[in-house]
Design a protein around this motif. Structure first.
Motif, short mmCIF file in Angstrom:
data_model
loop_
_atom_site.label_atom_id
_atom_site.label_comp_id
_atom_site.label_asym_id
_atom_site.label_seq_id
_atom_site.Cartn_x
_atom_site.Cartn_y
_atom_site.Cartn_z
N UNK A 284 2.15 -22.45 -98.85
CA UNK A 284 3.54 -22.81 -98.65
C UNK A 284 3.88 -22.57 -97.18
N UNK A 285 4.78 -23.39 -96.65
CA UNK A 285 5.06 -23.32 -95.21
C UNK A 285 5.94 -22.13 -94.87
N UNK A 286 5.77 -21.63 -93.67
CA UNK A 286 6.55 -20.50 -93.20
C UNK A 286 5.66 -19.50 -92.47
N UNK A 287 6.27 -18.47 -91.96
CA UNK A 287 5.52 -17.44 -91.25
C UNK A 287 5.93 -16.07 -91.76
N UNK A 288 5.08 -15.09 -91.49
CA UNK A 288 5.34 -13.74 -91.98
C UNK A 288 6.45 -13.08 -91.19
N UNK A 289 7.04 -12.04 -91.77
CA UNK A 289 8.07 -11.26 -91.11
C UNK A 289 7.82 -9.79 -91.40
N UNK A 290 8.53 -8.93 -90.73
CA UNK A 290 8.41 -7.49 -90.96
C UNK A 290 9.77 -6.85 -90.74
N UNK A 291 9.90 -5.62 -91.13
CA UNK A 291 11.18 -4.93 -90.92
C UNK A 291 11.45 -4.79 -89.43
N UNK B 272 12.17 -11.16 -113.70
CA UNK B 272 11.99 -10.42 -112.45
C UNK B 272 10.78 -10.93 -111.68
N UNK B 273 10.89 -10.97 -110.37
CA UNK B 273 9.70 -11.16 -109.53
C UNK B 273 8.94 -9.84 -109.48
N UNK B 274 9.65 -8.76 -109.25
CA UNK B 274 9.18 -7.38 -109.33
C UNK B 274 8.26 -6.93 -108.20
N UNK B 275 8.09 -7.77 -107.17
CA UNK B 275 7.25 -7.33 -106.05
C UNK B 275 7.68 -8.01 -104.75
N UNK B 276 9.00 -8.17 -104.57
CA UNK B 276 9.47 -8.84 -103.35
C UNK B 276 9.49 -7.86 -102.19
N UNK B 277 8.84 -8.24 -101.10
CA UNK B 277 8.93 -7.51 -99.83
C UNK B 277 8.30 -8.39 -98.76
N UNK B 278 8.14 -7.85 -97.57
CA UNK B 278 7.71 -8.68 -96.44
C UNK B 278 6.33 -9.31 -96.63
N UNK B 279 5.46 -8.65 -97.39
CA UNK B 279 4.10 -9.18 -97.56
C UNK B 279 4.04 -10.34 -98.53
#
Length: 293
Positions: free
Chosen positions: A84-91, A177-184
């Motif tokens: 899927x298109x896009x790039x990673x992010x971080x806090x 629930x997705x139950x594992x949403x975060x930057x990774x």
């Protein structure tokens, strides 16, 4: 097999492709093979079977991009989907954004949760067997004590077990629930708008507070507060921060249980095993402190 051995197998299977390992999690190892993402399970393929059914059902129901994987079963079993298109992010990248862009991003996370939680449970169960959507359950306490008795006393195991059991018993009407949403597990565009969410392997039916637990971390505090504020306005549903804190603590026992049920992973992830044991010690200290008051 090691990562290098898996990469060699994939390179042999896709001789003209560029094969790169892009990440290793608790239950899988992910590779990028040209425009495809391949995830190879560490333990078994059952979570992926559920994920394939669920993501097929969710196509067109969410504002963000999600994968559309299929399974390849054989000598090397894996799940594969187009990137899927896009790039990673971080806090760190989030903290460097302007306040307006931060607000927009937090609204988009809240809206992702809201759209997911709004899907009628009856529709979900019609498409995916309910047994595949059950949340992870605690193993019998005697099984847990048998594995932990060299580290904790029986009373200590019972104390933390009871805390987790009581915490998980406090449930509202279940949602998806997705139950594992975060930057990774998410991607953004060049303007830091939420573009895509992946890794639905832990998705299940349960209390909506679970979807905020992976953002319950000191580094994410400002982001979490904004996401919750937007979510409460969208859903008219109050997220109990005390319950969220309890869920975060209780999750450490499930991490320990994962190692108990998959003992080979203790050797593969010794630092993570020790981290969860230290968390259990800290939680016991807090529980003992509350009992003394």
């Amino acid at each position: 097999m090691t990562i290098s051995e898996l990469k060699e197998r994939l390179q042999h299977q896709f001789p003209d492709a560029c094969v790169q390992c892009i990440g290793e999690g608790w239950s899988s190892i992910a590779f990028c093979v040209n425009d495809k993402i391949i995830r190879i399970p560490k333990v078994n393929i059952e979570q992926y079977k559920k994920e394939v059914k669920l993501l097929d059902f969710l196509q067109g129901k969410l504002s963000v991009q999600i994968p559309h994987p299929y399974l390849v079963e054989g000598e090397l079993t894996y799940a594969i989907h187009t990137k899927i298109t896009g790039k990673s992010w971080s806090i760190k990248t989030y903290n460097a954004l302007s306040e307006q862009v931060q607000n927009d991003f937090c609204y988009e996370i809240a809206n992702f949760f809201y759209e997911l939680h709004q899907i009628p449970v009856s529709d979900i169960i019609d498409a995916i067997p309910e047994k595949d959507l059950k949340s992870y359950s605690l193993c019998p306490r005697e099984v847990m004590y048998s594995d932990l008795k060299s580290i904790f006393s029986e009373s200590d195991v019972n104390k933390i077990y009871d805390f987790c059991y009581d915490t998980y018993s406090l449930k509202t009407d279940p949602v998806l629930l997705h139950k594992d949403f975060w930057e990774a597990n998410s991607l953004v565009d060049d303007h830091h708008h939420l573009m895509g969410v992946f890794d639905f392997a832990n998705a299940c039916l349960g209390d909506r507070a679970w979807d905020f637990r992976t953002l319950y971390h000191p580094q994410y505090l400002s982001l979490l507060e904004k996401v919750i504020s937007f979510y409460e306005k969208l859903s008219d549903f109050k997220i109990d921060l005390h319950y969220l804190e309890a869920l975060d603590k209780a999750d450490s026992l499930f991490c320990v249980q994962y190692f108990i049920e998959n003992p080979e992973m203790k050797k593969k992830m010794p630092n993570q095993w020790q981290k969860q044991i230290l968390r259990m010690r800290q939680i016991l200290k807090e529980l003992n402190s509350l009992n003394l008051k």
